[in-house]
Write a protein that holds these residues in place. Sequence first.
Motif, PDB file in Angstrom:
ATOM      1  N   VAL A  45      44.598  29.946  39.437  1.00  0.00           N
ATOM      2  CA  VAL A  45      43.766  28.852  38.691  1.00  0.00           C
ATOM      3  C   VAL A  45      43.498  28.671  39.867  1.00  0.00           C
ATOM      4  CG1 VAL A  45      43.376  27.237  37.337  1.00  0.00           C
ATOM      5  CG2 VAL A  45      44.706  28.871  36.705  1.00  0.00           C
ATOM      6  N   ILE A  46      41.667  28.108  39.531  1.00  0.00           N
ATOM      7  CA  ILE A  46      40.599  27.497  40.766  1.00  0.00           C
ATOM      8  C   ILE A  46      40.413  25.810  40.654  1.00  0.00           C
ATOM      9  CG2 ILE A  46      38.865  27.338  42.630  1.00  0.00           C
ATOM     10  CD1 ILE A  46      40.303  29.475  43.094  1.00  0.00           C
ATOM     11  N   ASN A  47      41.445  25.261  41.110  1.00  0.00           N
ATOM     12  CA  ASN A  47      41.267  23.806  40.678  1.00  0.00           C
ATOM     13  C   ASN A  47      40.049  22.680  41.355  1.00  0.00           C
ATOM     14  OD1 ASN A  47      43.901  23.485  39.065  1.00  0.00           O
ATOM     15  ND2 ASN A  47      44.662  23.835  41.886  1.00  0.00           N
ATOM     16  N   ASP A  48      39.785  21.650  41.691  1.00  0.00           N
ATOM     17  CA  ASP A  48      38.865  21.259  42.155  1.00  0.00           C
ATOM     18  C   ASP A  48      38.731  20.888  43.441  1.00  0.00           C
ATOM     19  OD1 ASP A  48      37.883  19.986  39.455  1.00  0.00           O
ATOM     20  OD2 ASP A  48      39.745  17.570  39.649  1.00  0.00           O
ATOM     21  N   ALA A  49      37.580  21.104  44.039  1.00  0.00           N
ATOM     22  CA  ALA A  49      37.437  21.081  45.337  1.00  0.00           C
ATOM     23  C   ALA A  49      38.132  20.361  46.096  1.00  0.00           C
ATOM     24  CB  ALA A  49      36.010  20.706  45.791  1.00  0.00           C
ATOM     25  N   GLY A  50      38.603  20.830  47.296  1.00  0.00           N
ATOM     26  CA  GLY A  50      39.925  19.648  47.925  1.00  0.00           C
ATOM     27  C   GLY A  50      41.152  20.539  47.855  1.00  0.00           C
ATOM     28  N   SER A  51      41.896  20.849  46.333  1.00  0.00           N
ATOM     29  CA  SER A  51      42.816  21.195  45.964  1.00  0.00           C
ATOM     30  C   SER A  51      43.785  22.232  46.060  1.00  0.00           C
ATOM     31  CB  SER A  51      43.077  20.816  44.410  1.00  0.00           C
ATOM     32  OG  SER A  51      42.734  20.910  43.441  1.00  0.00           O
ATOM     33  N   VAL A  52      44.499  22.667  46.596  1.00  0.00           N
ATOM     34  CA  VAL A  52      45.000  23.941  46.182  1.00  0.00           C
ATOM     35  C   VAL A  52      45.324  24.681  45.284  1.00  0.00           C
ATOM     36  CG1 VAL A  52      46.818  25.034  46.906  1.00  0.00           C
ATOM     37  CG2 VAL A  52      46.329  23.128  48.149  1.00  0.00           C
ATOM     38  N   PRO A  53      44.368  26.568  44.745  1.00  0.00           N
ATOM     39  CA  PRO A  53      45.753  26.654  43.287  1.00  0.00           C
ATOM     40  C   PRO A  53      46.436  26.554  42.921  1.00  0.00           C
ATOM     41  CG  PRO A  53      43.074  28.247  45.057  1.00  0.00           C
ATOM     42  CD  PRO A  53      43.843  27.132  46.210  1.00  0.00           C
ATOM     43  N   THR A  54      46.465  26.449  41.624  1.00  0.00           N
ATOM     44  CA  THR A  54      48.073  26.747  41.125  1.00  0.00           C
ATOM     45  C   THR A  54      48.358  28.204  40.355  1.00  0.00           C
ATOM     46  OG1 THR A  54      47.130  24.492  40.682  1.00  0.00           O
ATOM     47  CG2 THR A  54      48.859  25.188  39.441  1.00  0.00           C
ATOM     48  N   GLU A  55      49.311  28.537  40.494  1.00  0.00           N
ATOM     49  CA  GLU A  55      49.701  29.899  40.432  1.00  0.00           C
ATOM     50  C   GLU A  55      50.361  29.664  39.002  1.00  0.00           C
ATOM     51  OE1 GLU A  55      52.895  30.959  43.023  1.00  0.00           O
ATOM     52  OE2 GLU A  55      51.772  30.528  45.088  1.00  0.00           O
ATOM     53  N   ILE A  56      49.495  30.822  38.151  1.00  0.00           N
ATOM     54  CA  ILE A  56      50.204  31.130  36.287  1.00  0.00           C
ATOM     55  C   ILE A  56      50.218  32.270  36.511  1.00  0.00           C
ATOM     56  CG2 ILE A  56      48.561  29.130  36.185  1.00  0.00           C
ATOM     57  CD1 ILE A  56      46.681  31.495  35.072  1.00  0.00           C
ATOM     58  N   GLY A  57      51.060  32.578  35.654  1.00  0.00           N
ATOM     59  CA  GLY A  57      52.184  33.766  35.244  1.00  0.00           C
ATOM     60  C   GLY A  57      52.787  34.689  36.270  1.00  0.00           C
ATOM     61  N   GLN A  58      53.135  35.798  36.145  1.00  0.00           N
ATOM     62  CA  GLN A  58      54.200  36.596  36.670  1.00  0.00           C
ATOM     63  C   GLN A  58      54.261  37.125  38.249  1.00  0.00           C
ATOM     64  OE1 GLN A  58      56.487  37.874  33.779  1.00  0.00           O
ATOM     65  NE2 GLN A  58      57.710  36.875  33.422  1.00  0.00           N
ATOM     66  N   GLN A  59      54.500  37.275  38.799  1.00  0.00           N
ATOM     67  CA  GLN A  59      53.443  38.768  40.011  1.00  0.00           C
ATOM     68  C   GLN A  59      53.613  40.179  39.411  1.00  0.00           C
ATOM     69  OE1 GLN A  59      55.710  38.940  43.716  1.00  0.00           O
ATOM     70  NE2 GLN A  59      56.275  36.998  43.813  1.00  0.00           N
ATOM     71  N   MET A  60      52.089  40.866  40.381  1.00  0.00           N
ATOM     72  CA  MET A  60      52.157  41.928  39.397  1.00  0.00           C
ATOM     73  C   MET A  60      51.572  42.818  40.769  1.00  0.00           C
ATOM     74  SD  MET A  60      48.492  40.653  37.747  1.00  0.00           S
ATOM     75  CE  MET A  60      48.363  39.010  37.774  1.00  0.00           C
ATOM     76  N   LYS A  61      51.464  43.644  40.539  1.00  0.00           N
ATOM     77  CA  LYS A  61      51.837  44.929  41.928  1.00  0.00           C
ATOM     78  C   LYS A  61      49.502  45.191  41.915  1.00  0.00           C
ATOM     79  CE  LYS A  61      55.478  46.964  42.281  1.00  0.00           C
ATOM     80  NZ  LYS A  61      56.087  46.235  43.476  1.00  0.00           N
ATOM     81  N   ALA A  62      49.023  45.302  43.034  1.00  0.00           N
ATOM     82  CA  ALA A  62      47.693  45.601  42.789  1.00  0.00           C
ATOM     83  C   ALA A  62      47.375  46.309  44.099  1.00  0.00           C
ATOM     84  CB  ALA A  62      46.734  44.068  42.817  1.00  0.00           C
ATOM     85  N   VAL A  63      46.234  47.318  44.397  1.00  0.00           N
ATOM     86  CA  VAL A  63      46.117  47.847  45.091  1.00  0.00           C
ATOM     87  C   VAL A  63      44.691  46.984  46.501  1.00  0.00           C
ATOM     88  CG1 VAL A  63      44.204  49.979  45.557  1.00  0.00           C
ATOM     89  CG2 VAL A  63      46.738  49.574  44.116  1.00  0.00           C
ATOM     90  N   ASN A  64      44.933  47.069  47.557  1.00  0.00           N
ATOM     91  CA  ASN A  64      43.476  46.515  48.346  1.00  0.00           C
ATOM     92  C   ASN A  64      43.283  47.952  48.521  1.00  0.00           C
ATOM     93  OD1 ASN A  64      41.703  45.262  49.515  1.00  0.00           O
ATOM     94  ND2 ASN A  64      43.671  44.712  51.915  1.00  0.00           N
ATOM     95  N   LEU A  65      41.557  48.043  48.051  1.00  0.00           N
ATOM     96  CA  LEU A  65      40.758  49.203  48.405  1.00  0.00           C
ATOM     97  C   LEU A  65      40.226  49.480  49.523  1.00  0.00           C
ATOM     98  CD1 LEU A  65      39.276  49.380  45.190  1.00  0.00           C
ATOM     99  CD2 LEU A  65      41.006  50.308  45.969  1.00  0.00           C
ATOM    100  N   ALA A  66      41.388  47.749  50.448  1.00  0.00           N
ATOM    101  CA  ALA A  66      39.983  48.372  51.801  1.00  0.00           C
ATOM    102  C   ALA A  66      41.068  48.897  53.170  1.00  0.00           C
ATOM    103  CB  ALA A  66      39.339  46.072  52.320  1.00  0.00           C
ATOM    104  N   GLU A  67      42.101  48.775  52.740  1.00  0.00           N
ATOM    105  CA  GLU A  67      43.156  48.990  53.514  1.00  0.00           C
ATOM    106  C   GLU A  67      43.514  50.981  53.251  1.00  0.00           C
ATOM    107  OE1 GLU A  67      45.829  45.122  54.854  1.00  0.00           O
ATOM    108  OE2 GLU A  67      45.902  47.233  52.711  1.00  0.00           O
ATOM    109  N   SER A  68      43.686  51.477  54.000  1.00  0.00           N
ATOM    110  CA  SER A  68      44.098  52.831  54.350  1.00  0.00           C
ATOM    111  C   SER A  68      45.118  53.156  53.153  1.00  0.00           C
ATOM    112  CB  SER A  68      44.520  53.266  55.010  1.00  0.00           C
ATOM    113  OG  SER A  68      45.096  54.796  55.123  1.00  0.00           O
ATOM    114  N   PHE A  69      44.395  53.866  52.306  1.00  0.00           N
ATOM    115  CA  PHE A  69      46.164  54.568  51.334  1.00  0.00           C
ATOM    116  C   PHE A  69      47.218  54.806  51.931  1.00  0.00           C
ATOM    117  CE2 PHE A  69      42.557  53.514  48.977  1.00  0.00           C
ATOM    118  CZ  PHE A  69      43.209  53.668  47.017  1.00  0.00           C
ATOM    119  N   THR A  70      46.879  55.563  53.492  1.00  0.00           N
ATOM    120  CA  THR A  70      48.857  56.447  53.762  1.00  0.00           C
ATOM    121  C   THR A  70      49.429  55.450  55.339  1.00  0.00           C
ATOM    122  OG1 THR A  70      46.691  57.705  55.395  1.00  0.00           O
ATOM    123  CG2 THR A  70      47.302  58.363  53.775  1.00  0.00           C
TER     124      THR A  70
END
Length: 111
Positions: free
Chosen positions: A60-85
């Motif tokens: 969750v993005i908080n007020d300017a100048g503060s660190v975002p807060t993690e919410i929920g559980q970890q999940m897997k995601a694919v970075n499309l900018a990198e090689s699949f191999t």
Amino acid sequence: MSNAANIVNRQQVLDRLSRTGSQGTGEIAVVTSPGARNAAWAVKVKSNSSYNVYNVVAVVINDAGSVPTEIGQQMKAVNLAESFTQTGTLSAGTYAVMARVGDKNVFHVKP
């Protein structure tokens, strides 16, 4: 009577196809209407899982100048900018915008 039976038969075929796909592949159809949008949210990379797949957590993005807060559980995601191999090179702590495409979570961050 045969017209009613024909309509019921067509509905059963449509129901079956929507559950299993036309070839039994479990395809998922996405239907959108005007004003509809794909879900997207901010995430933080926690670690590399394998190749260009990363463990991420929503933030969750908080007020300017503060660190975002993690919410929920970890999940897997694919970075499309990198090689699949090749193994991905993003460092933990990298922020991205992730979207759901079909049954996958994807984001695009150049290493």
